[in-house]
Design a protein around this motif. Structure first.
Motif, short mmCIF file in Angstrom:
data_model
loop_
_atom_site.label_atom_id
_atom_site.label_comp_id
_atom_site.label_asym_id
_atom_site.label_seq_id
_atom_site.Cartn_x
_atom_site.Cartn_y
_atom_site.Cartn_z
N UNK A 200 0.94 -1.29 -0.01
CA UNK A 200 -0.15 0.04 -0.07
C UNK A 200 0.79 1.41 -0.14
N UNK A 201 0.49 2.12 -0.88
CA UNK A 201 0.97 3.43 -0.74
C UNK A 201 0.09 4.34 -0.52
N UNK A 202 0.24 5.26 0.71
CA UNK A 202 -0.50 6.12 1.28
C UNK A 202 -0.83 7.31 0.50
N UNK A 203 -1.95 7.85 0.81
CA UNK A 203 -2.36 9.22 -0.08
C UNK A 203 -1.20 10.22 0.13
N UNK A 204 -1.04 11.04 -1.23
CA UNK A 204 -0.15 11.78 -1.13
C UNK A 204 1.26 11.36 -1.66
N UNK A 205 1.50 10.24 -1.36
CA UNK A 205 2.78 9.62 -1.96
C UNK A 205 2.72 9.06 -3.32
N UNK A 206 3.97 8.72 -3.90
CA UNK A 206 3.79 8.14 -5.06
C UNK A 206 5.35 7.72 -5.67
N UNK A 207 5.41 7.03 -6.78
CA UNK A 207 6.55 6.44 -7.38
C UNK A 207 6.40 6.66 -8.78
N UNK A 208 6.92 7.62 -9.69
CA UNK A 208 6.87 7.64 -11.16
C UNK A 208 5.35 8.00 -11.18
N UNK A 209 4.86 6.95 -12.13
CA UNK A 209 3.36 7.04 -12.58
C UNK A 209 2.74 6.26 -11.69
N UNK A 210 3.08 5.77 -10.56
CA UNK A 210 2.16 5.11 -9.41
C UNK A 210 1.88 6.06 -8.28
N UNK A 211 0.48 6.25 -8.08
CA UNK A 211 -0.07 7.11 -7.27
C UNK A 211 -0.24 6.39 -5.89
N UNK A 212 -0.36 7.22 -4.91
CA UNK A 212 -0.93 6.42 -3.50
C UNK A 212 -2.41 6.34 -3.56
N UNK A 213 -2.94 5.79 -2.76
CA UNK A 213 -4.56 5.57 -2.63
C UNK A 213 -5.21 6.72 -2.30
N UNK A 214 -6.15 7.04 -2.85
CA UNK A 214 -7.03 8.38 -2.87
C UNK A 214 -8.23 7.72 -1.94
N UNK A 215 -8.24 8.53 -0.87
CA UNK A 215 -9.01 8.07 0.19
C UNK A 215 -8.73 6.96 1.02
N UNK A 216 -9.38 5.85 1.19
CA UNK A 216 -8.82 4.53 1.89
C UNK A 216 -9.00 4.61 3.51
N UNK A 217 -9.56 5.88 4.02
CA UNK A 217 -9.58 5.78 5.45
C UNK A 217 -10.83 6.52 5.97
N UNK A 218 -11.53 5.88 7.09
CA UNK A 218 -12.63 6.36 7.42
C UNK A 218 -12.61 7.50 8.36
N UNK A 219 -13.68 8.20 8.80
CA UNK A 219 -13.47 9.07 9.74
C UNK A 219 -13.32 8.72 11.37
N UNK A 220 -12.53 9.31 11.97
CA UNK A 220 -12.47 8.70 13.42
C UNK A 220 -13.65 8.67 14.22
#
Length: 253
Positions: A200-220
């Protein structure tokens, strides 16, 4: 002139070299394919119960039962080198000791096979299908309309509504009620045919053309406190008999 054994060794060495180089090219070729996974997960209901979470549990303790909604699009993680995708949902909450990292527990997981994994094409399967072709029923020969089948989602599309967890949450302390700042997170592991595993790559991270997940986390949200059911339950506790099961609803922030 070389002997037959030397010639066989040369052919085998050439074959392994070509196979190794081909595997490297296939493993590196997927890095040019863009990946942009997205997921939306929401809490539907949470209950904290005191009892035995499993039939083999040695003692009674508090455990949580979490229901959730999941809408995820992980189709971009599938390509010609993807064998299967392992997806999971974790519940993350602060540890009771401030110096320790947050606690995590998996409440749901699934293995999603690629199309090539579902229907592998090998010389054996090609030969088997050629020798034993699928039989056509008399109804199909007469031109009757086939029965309508349900719509199958593409590999990587997940739509779960009010889904039950596969696993209960327990804590090493035996207490979960009134736990604050709990979140649900989506994670995955891509298992390729050849090459390294990717995680898993977290939101806001990436490597080249691979982007991190958009969302994927619920509200606390907060785990509910166990409800005391009055004087009768207190009398049961004082007599040393097993506690009654209690449950409550969550407080979502």
């Amino acid at each position: 002139m070389h002997s037959a054994l030397v010639r066989v060794q040369n052919v085998f060495g050439f074959f392994t070299t070509v196979a190794f180089i081909t595997a490297i090219v296939v493993a590196l070729s997927v890095t040019v394919i863009p990946q942009a996974p997205s997921a939306s997960i929401d809490l539907r209901n949470v209950q904290v119960v005191k009892g035995r979470p499993h039939y083999h549990a040695p003692k009674r303790e508090e455990y949580a039962h979490i229901k959730f909604d999941l809408d995820a699009d992980l189709t971009s993680l599938f390509n010609w080198n993807t064998k299967q995708l392992f997806v999971w949902i974790t519940a993350t909450y602060p540890s009771r000791t401030a110096s320790e990292p947050p606690s995590q527990a998996i409440i749901w997981d699934a293995i999603i096979s690629s199309e090539s994994q579902k229907t592998p094409s090998t010389p054996f399967t090609v030969y088997s299908n050629f020798m034993n072709p699928p039989k056509v029923s008399n109804r199909a020969k007469k031109g009757s309309k086939p029965k309508k089948q349900g719509i199958e989602l593409a590999p990587g599309l997940l739509q779960l509504k009010n889904s039950k967890p596969k696993y209960q949450i327990t804590d090493i302390s035996g207490q979960l009620s009134s736990t604050t700042n709990v979140t649900l997170e989506v994670g995955w592991n891509v298992q390729p045919w050849v090459g390294a595993l990717t995680w898993t790559m977290e939101e806001g991270t990436g490597w080249g053309r691979w982007k991190g997940i958009k969302g994927g986390r619920s509200k606390a949200f907060d785990m509910p406190a166990l409800k005391v059911k009055g004087v009768n339950q207190e009398a049961v506790k004082g007599s040393g008999k097993p506690d009654k099961v209690a449950e409550a609803s969550p407080i979502v922030k």
